[in-house]
Design a protein around this motif. Sequence first.
Motif, PDB file in Angstrom:
ATOM      1  N   LEU A 272       0.833  -1.209   0.000  1.00  0.00           N
ATOM      2  CA  LEU A 272       0.000   0.000   0.000  1.00  0.00           C
ATOM      3  C   LEU A 272       0.868   1.261   0.000  1.00  0.00           C
ATOM      4  O   LEU A 272       0.609   2.212  -0.733  1.00  0.00           O
ATOM      5  CB  LEU A 272      -0.917   0.009   1.219  1.00  0.00           C
ATOM      6  CG  LEU A 272      -2.266  -0.696   1.076  1.00  0.00           C
ATOM      7  CD1 LEU A 272      -2.992  -0.706   2.415  1.00  0.00           C
ATOM      8  CD2 LEU A 272      -3.109  -0.001   0.022  1.00  0.00           C
ATOM      9  N   VAL A 273       1.904   1.273   0.828  1.00  0.00           N
ATOM     10  CA  VAL A 273       2.807   2.428   0.873  1.00  0.00           C
ATOM     11  C   VAL A 273       3.433   2.647  -0.495  1.00  0.00           C
ATOM     12  O   VAL A 273       3.460   3.767  -1.018  1.00  0.00           O
ATOM     13  CB  VAL A 273       3.898   2.232   1.951  1.00  0.00           C
ATOM     14  CG1 VAL A 273       4.964   3.333   1.843  1.00  0.00           C
ATOM     15  CG2 VAL A 273       3.285   2.236   3.348  1.00  0.00           C
ATOM     16  N   ASP A 274       3.934   1.583  -1.089  1.00  0.00           N
ATOM     17  CA  ASP A 274       4.586   1.699  -2.404  1.00  0.00           C
ATOM     18  C   ASP A 274       3.605   2.158  -3.475  1.00  0.00           C
ATOM     19  O   ASP A 274       3.947   2.971  -4.344  1.00  0.00           O
ATOM     20  CB  ASP A 274       5.207   0.355  -2.805  1.00  0.00           C
ATOM     21  CG  ASP A 274       6.398  -0.027  -1.936  1.00  0.00           C
ATOM     22  OD1 ASP A 274       6.944   0.879  -1.258  1.00  0.00           O
ATOM     23  OD2 ASP A 274       6.778  -1.218  -1.924  1.00  0.00           O
TER      24      ASP A 274
ATOM     25  N   SER B 240      -3.260   3.543   9.723  1.00  0.00           N
ATOM     26  CA  SER B 240      -2.619   4.740  10.268  1.00  0.00           C
ATOM     27  C   SER B 240      -1.121   4.707  10.013  1.00  0.00           C
ATOM     28  O   SER B 240      -0.500   5.733   9.723  1.00  0.00           O
ATOM     29  CB  SER B 240      -2.894   4.841  11.771  1.00  0.00           C
ATOM     30  OG  SER B 240      -4.279   4.978  12.009  1.00  0.00           O
ATOM     31  N   ARG B 241      -0.552   3.513  10.094  1.00  0.00           N
ATOM     32  CA  ARG B 241       0.890   3.370   9.847  1.00  0.00           C
ATOM     33  C   ARG B 241       1.235   3.659   8.389  1.00  0.00           C
ATOM     34  O   ARG B 241       2.272   4.245   8.092  1.00  0.00           O
ATOM     35  CB  ARG B 241       1.311   1.947  10.230  1.00  0.00           C
ATOM     36  CG  ARG B 241       2.813   1.730  10.216  1.00  0.00           C
ATOM     37  CD  ARG B 241       3.131   0.314  10.629  1.00  0.00           C
ATOM     38  NE  ARG B 241       4.522  -0.014  10.368  1.00  0.00           N
ATOM     39  CZ  ARG B 241       4.995  -1.246  10.295  1.00  0.00           C
ATOM     40  NH1 ARG B 241       4.176  -2.280  10.452  1.00  0.00           N
ATOM     41  NH2 ARG B 241       6.275  -1.468  10.051  1.00  0.00           N
ATOM     42  N   VAL B 242       0.357   3.274   7.465  1.00  0.00           N
ATOM     43  CA  VAL B 242       0.573   3.568   6.039  1.00  0.00           C
ATOM     44  C   VAL B 242       0.679   5.078   5.837  1.00  0.00           C
ATOM     45  O   VAL B 242       1.623   5.579   5.215  1.00  0.00           O
ATOM     46  CB  VAL B 242      -0.580   2.989   5.179  1.00  0.00           C
ATOM     47  CG1 VAL B 242      -0.506   3.532   3.751  1.00  0.00           C
ATOM     48  CG2 VAL B 242      -0.526   1.465   5.167  1.00  0.00           C
ATOM     49  N   TYR B 243      -0.285   5.810   6.389  1.00  0.00           N
ATOM     50  CA  TYR B 243      -0.277   7.270   6.204  1.00  0.00           C
ATOM     51  C   TYR B 243       0.885   7.916   6.943  1.00  0.00           C
ATOM     52  O   TYR B 243       1.456   8.909   6.472  1.00  0.00           O
ATOM     53  CB  TYR B 243      -1.610   7.857   6.677  1.00  0.00           C
ATOM     54  CG  TYR B 243      -2.757   7.638   5.704  1.00  0.00           C
ATOM     55  CD1 TYR B 243      -2.513   7.321   4.368  1.00  0.00           C
ATOM     56  CD2 TYR B 243      -4.077   7.749   6.116  1.00  0.00           C
ATOM     57  CE1 TYR B 243      -3.560   7.126   3.478  1.00  0.00           C
ATOM     58  CE2 TYR B 243      -5.136   7.560   5.233  1.00  0.00           C
ATOM     59  CZ  TYR B 243      -4.874   7.237   3.915  1.00  0.00           C
ATOM     60  OH  TYR B 243      -5.908   7.055   3.020  1.00  0.00           O
TER      61      TYR B 243
ATOM     62  N   HIS C  35      -8.700   6.927   7.530  1.00  0.00           N
ATOM     63  CA  HIS C  35      -7.983   5.750   8.028  1.00  0.00           C
ATOM     64  C   HIS C  35      -8.923   4.545   8.094  1.00  0.00           C
ATOM     65  O   HIS C  35      -8.556   3.430   7.688  1.00  0.00           O
ATOM     66  CB  HIS C  35      -7.414   6.034   9.426  1.00  0.00           C
ATOM     67  CG  HIS C  35      -6.344   7.083   9.444  1.00  0.00           C
ATOM     68  ND1 HIS C  35      -5.252   7.015  10.265  1.00  0.00           N
ATOM     69  CD2 HIS C  35      -6.180   8.232   8.736  1.00  0.00           C
ATOM     70  CE1 HIS C  35      -4.473   8.072  10.075  1.00  0.00           C
ATOM     71  NE2 HIS C  35      -5.036   8.824   9.146  1.00  0.00           N
ATOM     72  N   ARG C  36     -10.137   4.783   8.585  1.00  0.00           N
ATOM     73  CA  ARG C  36     -11.085   3.681   8.730  1.00  0.00           C
ATOM     74  C   ARG C  36     -11.510   3.125   7.372  1.00  0.00           C
ATOM     75  O   ARG C  36     -11.588   1.904   7.182  1.00  0.00           O
ATOM     76  CB  ARG C  36     -12.312   4.153   9.529  1.00  0.00           C
ATOM     77  CG  ARG C  36     -13.251   3.036   9.962  1.00  0.00           C
ATOM     78  CD  ARG C  36     -14.313   3.547  10.920  1.00  0.00           C
ATOM     79  NE  ARG C  36     -13.748   4.146  12.111  1.00  0.00           N
ATOM     80  CZ  ARG C  36     -13.293   3.427  13.145  1.00  0.00           C
ATOM     81  NH1 ARG C  36     -13.364   2.103  13.113  1.00  0.00           N
ATOM     82  NH2 ARG C  36     -12.807   4.042  14.191  1.00  0.00           N
TER      83      ARG C  36
END
Length: 452
Positions: free
Chosen positions: A14-16, A51-54, A36-37
């Motif tokens: 997701l981050v990538d 939340s960690r992704v953002y 986030h939800r």
Amino acid sequence: MDTIQMARARYKHLVDTFATDIRSGHLPPGTQLPTHRKLATEHGIALVTASRVYAELESMGLVSGEAGRGTFVRETALSPAHGIDQPAMAEGMIDLNFNSPSIPGQTDLLRHALRQLASAGDLEALLHYQPHAGRRHERATVSDHLKHRGLNVGADQILIVGGAQHGLATTVMALLNPGDVVATDALIYPGFKVLAEVHRLELAPIALSAQGPDLDALEQLCQQRRVRAVYTMPTLHNPMGWVMDLAQRERLISIARRYELLIIEDAAYAFHAENPPGPIAALAPDITVYVSGLSKSIATGLRVGFVAAPTHWVPLIERTIRATTWNTPGLMTAMACGWIEDGTVMRLEAEKRQDAMIRQSMAREILNGLEFISHPASYFLWLPLPEEVRADQLVMALMHAKISVSTAEPFATTEHIPHAIRLALGSVDLETLASALKTVKQLIDAHACDVK
């Protein structure tokens, strides 16, 4: 692959994916990302993972999370250091980012001062090492100058440094240790943020208003944590322009004494305020280090500043001056002290206050309809943006229009950055300033209409 590994792989994917879409322009600046939800639900991940992704995207400088509004794609073409670092200005760029005010005739003052030095009897002495804190008679000159600021300190408490920034640096290096917690306003002078980062200080932000810092919040912070010092600009705050009243200063001192805080008083812009309350260093001389200089009142290229400190801290700061520059160049110090002695500094300060008042009046007229915060005799103003206008996009639009301004990011010590810009009014002539301010107003209005 076990469950933990699968979750980690999904998170990294997701981050990538987001990073690729943002950098390619598929997700343009200003795009609002899912909550986030909603992100967690759409991709079958835990809320904490979403939340960690953002958070990782934010640490990469690709998005910004805004309390109560959501997460948005940032303008990645805008450097995070914009407003802190001072790159070479592009041809034709109008600088409303950094202040370098100049009064007609200052160049002639420099020529005259150099001629006087050339014929002075101690010219040869300026070619040699100087005492680390400055020559005795020059420290006495600064001591006399500070009496006009309401600060009565002896020459033995004065240290001459290479500008106010160097004064802050030597104070921090001498009196604080890496890891120390320093209470600061939620918006502060960016140079202190850089200094804190280099010296590995932890800045603890205090909420603020248009009138000053929230001193209840400062006291609560001191009750919860071991705070070592407080950094403050009580007389003409940068960027908010406030002047703390006497009651606020006395309350700040009371808190500092109760919790054994060192007070660092930054008075770089204090000369802009006429008849302010006395400096904190005059009210609490045993726990306060006062830092100022002549870059703002004379010229930014004149890197001469001064520190007034309690006698017991002077040797520590003096040793730090030795470690960093040995001494302020004798030629610069001699010129600056000559200008103090002959009244040039006082005259230039009065002229610059008047010039700043003209520019503030112009800004109020041109920016009519926009709410901004400023002091009527300062060279800058703080302009919170309408809710629908994003600061990074506005700054980029202004850059395309050949106007450089700063976002709130360099000034903010909080996690969430307010959408605001700071306009420096002192570096261009009045005609250019008027034109640039009209463009700022037009682009803010246009961006607000685009969203609507």
